[in-house]
Scaffold this active site. Structure first.
Site, PDB file in Angstrom:
ATOM      1  N   LYS A  83     -17.961  39.737 -20.252  1.00 32.03           N
ATOM      2  CA  LYS A  83     -16.514  39.949 -20.365  1.00 32.03           C
ATOM      3  C   LYS A  83     -15.921  39.950 -18.958  1.00 32.03           C
ATOM      4  O   LYS A  83     -16.319  40.752 -18.095  1.00 32.03           O
ATOM      5  CB  LYS A  83     -16.266  41.282 -21.066  1.00 32.03           C
ATOM      6  CG  LYS A  83     -14.944  41.376 -21.776  1.00 32.03           C
ATOM      7  CD  LYS A  83     -14.926  42.666 -22.583  1.00 32.03           C
ATOM      8  CE  LYS A  83     -13.631  42.878 -23.298  1.00 32.03           C
ATOM      9  NZ  LYS A  83     -13.533  44.243 -23.821  1.00 32.03           N
ATOM     10  N   ILE A  84     -14.972  39.058 -18.762  1.00 30.30           N
ATOM     11  CA  ILE A  84     -14.416  38.797 -17.429  1.00 30.30           C
ATOM     12  C   ILE A  84     -12.902  39.033 -17.456  1.00 30.30           C
ATOM     13  O   ILE A  84     -12.228  38.520 -18.360  1.00 30.30           O
ATOM     14  CB  ILE A  84     -14.648  37.298 -17.053  1.00 30.30           C
ATOM     15  CG1 ILE A  84     -16.143  36.945 -17.076  1.00 30.30           C
ATOM     16  CG2 ILE A  84     -14.001  36.930 -15.736  1.00 30.30           C
ATOM     17  CD1 ILE A  84     -16.908  37.404 -15.879  1.00 30.30           C
TER      18      ILE A  84
END
Ligand code: E4P
Length: 217
Positions: free
Chosen positions: A87-88
């Site tokens: 998750k960025i």
């Protein structure tokens, strides 16, 4: 539509999994902290436990805001299990990291999406999921559901494979509205998921059936 649960709580993840409707899990640093999971090795172990409970994708968020740090953390997280989705956050470095992971066949979820332009950039960079935050937009008197509709239209126009993962769900109707719009995934707290079960006519109808059966027998 896929159902993800938005928590790092193992009991709640197990309950949703046992219900038979769970397709994945999303976490974020706040949710991990809420469960008291701190320190690199504890965090990694916790993700391992989550992956053992569910069959589907498990989003694990990076803490770094620098490109090199995101790449290092994401590579590390992705080795936990092939269920891990890195998750960025939606930043300039985040977009570069999405492209890096896409080139290296590592799944990503671009988080903190609040505009159609951000979702478009994330999709162009090869994100597997974008996470528009409906509830936080509603909280500031903006229309979270309109954002889902706009992203749906853009992704459909160009056949983007990126999935819309509607996040920051506050109540049952958010889930229904997302399903009507065509969100690919909704990630919600357990209370909103099980809240879909409830209807007073179901309760009174079941009571009547059981009462009639008892009288007749
Ligand atoms: C999920 O990916 C998001 O981090 C989460 O849904 C945010 O929810 P909140 O706005 O309730 O913190």
């Amino acid at each position: 539509m896929k159902f993800f649960i938005d928590t790092a709580n193992l009991d709640q993840i197990t309950e949703a999994q046992n219900l038979g409707i769970l397709d994945g899990v999303t976490t974020n640093p706040s949710l991990m902290a809420k469960e008291g999971i701190t320190g690199d090795s504890n965090i990694i172990n916790h993700y391992k436990k989550i992956c053992e409970i569910v069959d589907g994708d498990v989003s694990a968020e990076v803490i770094s805001t620098e490109f090199d740090g995101m790449v290092e953390e994401g590579n590390h997280l992705s080795k936990i299990s092939n269920q891990i989705v890195v998750k960025i956050p939606m930043t300039k470095n985040g977009v570069k990291a999405l492209k890096y992971f896409s080139n290296n066949n590592i799944k990503t979820n671009c988080t903190l999406i609040f505009s159609p332009g951000q979702a478009l950039l994330a999709a162009k960079a090869g994100a597997n999921y974008v996470s528009p935050f409906i509830g936080r937009l509603d909280d500031i008197s903006s229309d979270g559901l309109s954002l889902i509709s706009e992203i749906r239209q853009i992704f459909d126009n160009y056949n983007f494979k990126t999935e819309i993962l509607s996040a920051s769900i506050r109540h049952n109707m958010h889930i229904i509205d997302c399903a009507k719009i065509g969100s690919d995934v909704v990630t919600a707290p357990l209370s909103s998921i099980v809240g879909l079960l409830n209807h007073p006519l179901t309760d009174s109808g079941l009571k009547k059936f059981l009462d009639d059966h008892k009288k007749a027998n």
